[in-house]
Design a protein around this motif. Sequence first.
Motif, PDB file in Angstrom:
ATOM      1  N   ALA A  30       0.844  -1.207   0.000  1.00 35.31           N
ATOM      2  CA  ALA A  30       0.000   0.000   0.000  1.00 35.31           C
ATOM      3  C   ALA A  30       0.871   1.245   0.000  1.00 35.31           C
ATOM      4  CB  ALA A  30      -0.906   0.008   1.237  1.00 35.31           C
ATOM      5  N   GLY A  31       0.277   2.358  -0.476  1.00 40.26           N
ATOM      6  CA  GLY A  31       0.955   3.640  -0.474  1.00 40.26           C
ATOM      7  C   GLY A  31       0.612   4.444   0.765  1.00 40.26           C
ATOM      8  N   VAL A  32       1.289   5.576   0.914  1.00 43.48           N
ATOM      9  CA  VAL A  32       1.103   6.414   2.098  1.00 43.48           C
ATOM     10  C   VAL A  32      -0.342   6.888   2.210  1.00 43.48           C
ATOM     11  CG1 VAL A  32       1.745   8.594   3.191  1.00 43.48           C
ATOM     12  CG2 VAL A  32       3.512   7.167   2.144  1.00 43.48           C
ATOM     13  N   THR A  33      -0.900   7.377   1.117  1.00 38.96           N
ATOM     14  CA  THR A  33      -2.266   7.901   1.152  1.00 38.96           C
ATOM     15  C   THR A  33      -3.267   6.815   1.523  1.00 38.96           C
ATOM     16  OG1 THR A  33      -1.723   9.564  -0.517  1.00 38.96           O
ATOM     17  CG2 THR A  33      -4.056   9.048  -0.199  1.00 38.96           C
ATOM     18  N   GLU A  34      -3.087   5.636   0.955  1.00 40.76           N
ATOM     19  CA  GLU A  34      -3.989   4.512   1.231  1.00 40.76           C
ATOM     20  C   GLU A  34      -3.907   4.089   2.690  1.00 40.76           C
ATOM     21  OE1 GLU A  34      -5.111   0.246  -0.916  1.00 40.76           O
ATOM     22  OE2 GLU A  34      -3.148   1.178  -1.252  1.00 40.76           O
ATOM     23  N   LEU A  35      -2.706   4.053   3.232  1.00 41.26           N
ATOM     24  CA  LEU A  35      -2.528   3.674   4.631  1.00 41.26           C
ATOM     25  C   LEU A  35      -3.129   4.732   5.559  1.00 41.26           C
ATOM     26  CD1 LEU A  35       1.129   2.332   4.420  1.00 41.26           C
ATOM     27  CD2 LEU A  35      -0.881   0.984   5.020  1.00 41.26           C
ATOM     28  N   ALA A  36      -2.895   5.989   5.237  1.00 42.93           N
ATOM     29  CA  ALA A  36      -3.427   7.069   6.079  1.00 42.93           C
ATOM     30  C   ALA A  36      -4.950   7.039   6.104  1.00 42.93           C
ATOM     31  CB  ALA A  36      -2.922   8.414   5.565  1.00 42.93           C
ATOM     32  N   ALA A  37      -5.561   6.822   4.929  1.00 45.47           N
ATOM     33  CA  ALA A  37      -7.021   6.781   4.868  1.00 45.47           C
ATOM     34  C   ALA A  37      -7.569   5.552   5.574  1.00 45.47           C
ATOM     35  CB  ALA A  37      -7.471   6.786   3.400  1.00 45.47           C
ATOM     36  N   GLY A  38      -6.927   4.417   5.380  1.00 47.40           N
ATOM     37  CA  GLY A  38      -7.418   3.174   5.976  1.00 47.40           C
ATOM     38  C   GLY A  38      -7.304   3.147   7.481  1.00 47.40           C
ATOM     39  N   LEU A  39      -6.295   3.835   8.008  1.00 44.40           N
ATOM     40  CA  LEU A  39      -6.068   3.834   9.456  1.00 44.40           C
ATOM     41  C   LEU A  39      -6.518   5.129  10.118  1.00 44.40           C
ATOM     42  CD1 LEU A  39      -2.527   2.177   9.415  1.00 44.40           C
ATOM     43  CD2 LEU A  39      -4.677   1.099  10.095  1.00 44.40           C
ATOM     44  N   ASP A  40      -6.969   6.078   9.311  1.00 43.09           N
ATOM     45  CA  ASP A  40      -7.458   7.362   9.811  1.00 43.09           C
ATOM     46  C   ASP A  40      -6.394   8.084  10.635  1.00 43.09           C
ATOM     47  OD1 ASP A  40      -9.264   9.421  10.120  1.00 43.09           O
ATOM     48  OD2 ASP A  40     -10.197   8.566  11.924  1.00 43.09           O
ATOM     49  N   ILE A  41      -5.209   8.173  10.054  1.00 43.47           N
ATOM     50  CA  ILE A  41      -4.124   8.927  10.687  1.00 43.47           C
ATOM     51  C   ILE A  41      -3.487   9.823   9.633  1.00 43.47           C
ATOM     52  CG2 ILE A  41      -3.601   7.282  12.536  1.00 43.47           C
ATOM     53  CD1 ILE A  41      -1.483   6.047  10.840  1.00 43.47           C
ATOM     54  N   ALA A  42      -2.708  10.790  10.087  1.00 41.53           N
ATOM     55  CA  ALA A  42      -2.108  11.761   9.176  1.00 41.53           C
ATOM     56  C   ALA A  42      -1.064  11.106   8.272  1.00 41.53           C
ATOM     57  CB  ALA A  42      -1.450  12.882   9.980  1.00 41.53           C
ATOM     58  N   LYS A  43      -0.977  11.607   7.040  1.00 45.97           N
ATOM     59  CA  LYS A  43       0.011  11.054   6.104  1.00 45.97           C
ATOM     60  C   LYS A  43       1.437  11.267   6.622  1.00 45.97           C
ATOM     61  CE  LYS A  43      -1.541  12.962   2.213  1.00 45.97           C
ATOM     62  NZ  LYS A  43      -1.629  13.220   0.736  1.00 45.97           N
ATOM     63  N   SER A  44       1.656  12.392   7.312  1.00 50.65           N
ATOM     64  CA  SER A  44       2.994  12.656   7.858  1.00 50.65           C
ATOM     65  C   SER A  44       3.379  11.603   8.898  1.00 50.65           C
ATOM     66  CB  SER A  44       3.051  14.057   8.476  1.00 50.65           C
ATOM     67  OG  SER A  44       2.093  14.189   9.524  1.00 50.65           O
ATOM     68  N   THR A  45       2.390  11.165   9.690  1.00 48.39           N
ATOM     69  CA  THR A  45       2.636  10.116  10.697  1.00 48.39           C
ATOM     70  C   THR A  45       2.965   8.798  10.015  1.00 48.39           C
ATOM     71  OG1 THR A  45       1.119  11.179  12.252  1.00 48.39           O
ATOM     72  CG2 THR A  45       1.626   8.853  12.636  1.00 48.39           C
ATOM     73  N   VAL A  46       2.189   8.453   9.001  1.00 51.65           N
ATOM     74  CA  VAL A  46       2.442   7.225   8.244  1.00 51.65           C
ATOM     75  C   VAL A  46       3.838   7.263   7.632  1.00 51.65           C
ATOM     76  CG1 VAL A  46       1.765   5.851   6.229  1.00 51.65           C
ATOM     77  CG2 VAL A  46       0.014   6.793   7.739  1.00 51.65           C
ATOM     78  N   HIS A  47       4.171   8.389   7.004  1.00 52.67           N
ATOM     79  CA  HIS A  47       5.468   8.504   6.346  1.00 52.67           C
ATOM     80  C   HIS A  47       6.614   8.355   7.346  1.00 52.67           C
ATOM     81  CE1 HIS A  47       8.887  10.426   4.248  1.00 52.67           C
ATOM     82  NE2 HIS A  47       8.306   9.904   3.172  1.00 52.67           N
ATOM     83  N   GLY A  48       6.457   8.938   8.518  1.00 53.03           N
ATOM     84  CA  GLY A  48       7.493   8.824   9.537  1.00 53.03           C
ATOM     85  C   GLY A  48       7.714   7.390   9.977  1.00 53.03           C
ATOM     86  N   HIS A  49       6.622   6.661  10.213  1.00 55.18           N
ATOM     87  CA  HIS A  49       6.753   5.257  10.602  1.00 55.18           C
ATOM     88  C   HIS A  49       7.347   4.421   9.474  1.00 55.18           C
ATOM     89  CE1 HIS A  49       4.981   5.309  14.561  1.00 55.18           C
ATOM     90  NE2 HIS A  49       3.878   5.925  14.128  1.00 55.18           N
ATOM     91  N   LEU A  50       6.934   4.695   8.248  1.00 56.24           N
ATOM     92  CA  LEU A  50       7.463   3.942   7.109  1.00 56.24           C
ATOM     93  C   LEU A  50       8.958   4.182   6.929  1.00 56.24           C
ATOM     94  CD1 LEU A  50       4.592   4.411   4.506  1.00 56.24           C
ATOM     95  CD2 LEU A  50       5.239   2.278   5.636  1.00 56.24           C
ATOM     96  N   THR A  51       9.407   5.391   7.187  1.00 54.11           N
ATOM     97  CA  THR A  51      10.837   5.690   7.097  1.00 54.11           C
ATOM     98  C   THR A  51      11.628   4.856   8.091  1.00 54.11           C
ATOM     99  OG1 THR A  51      10.413   7.954   6.345  1.00 54.11           O
ATOM    100  CG2 THR A  51      12.579   7.505   7.301  1.00 54.11           C
TER     101      THR A  51
END
Length: 255
Positions: A30-51
């Motif tokens: 999944a991509g950042v946008t998809e993960l953020a929408a699916g988990l209802d969290i900010a894209k910046s938070t998702v990106h930080g964890h993915l990094t």
Amino acid sequence: MEQGPSEGRGIKSDETLFDIVEHIQDLDGAGVTELAAGLDIAKSTVHGHLTTLRDRGLVVKRGQQYHLGLKFFEYGQYVRSQLDIFQSGMFAVDRLEAETGEMSWLITHQNGKAIYVYGRGGDNDIDVNTILGTQVHMHFNSGGKAILAHLPDEEVERIVDEHGLPARTENTITDRERLYDELEQIREQGYALNLSEDLEGIQAIGVPLMVNGEIQGALSVAGPAHRMSKERCEGEILDHLRAATDEIDLTLAYR
């Protein structure tokens, strides 16, 4: 006294990180946008964890999607190698497949679920690699029931309270008292049956693996009902399973 993180629900950021890992697995990437929408969290938070996950080799990026990395495989291999029953159980499963021609499994348990540790497919069009490592409820699995029957009563109660007794087929045991009666029978006879309780048309038999008087796992053999009749399970297949457990016992005794 105020509870610390280990006594309460845990650390929120850790929960978010593992939610991301599980969501990537569920979506097969999944991509950042998809993960953020699916988990209802900010894209910046998702990106930080993915990094962080990417830096540790726990995820890889392909195009715009993130996938789980092989570092998890390294961890899984390590965990499996630490099981007392793994090495001898693996050889036993190989023999069981050769002797019976049926799907054969080494199963253990953790957190109230049965886990497929090692398996061979037998004369079946099933890729066991898609099943390895998966966790299932124990009450409709022959190896799981063999394990449940040898756990302390209070632990069985806790597992049923936590995970319930969901139905997989019309043959699944969903009544607590009926399950307890069957567990008593399993203890007396030394084996557990799965008569199309997990999948229609698939039957199985499992036996417990004990180490120093403690239940560590189970061996099981499964196949289509027209080949794995109750009579064959309780006859020829059970003989092979008991011989396999005797050999594992001997191996562990002289380890």
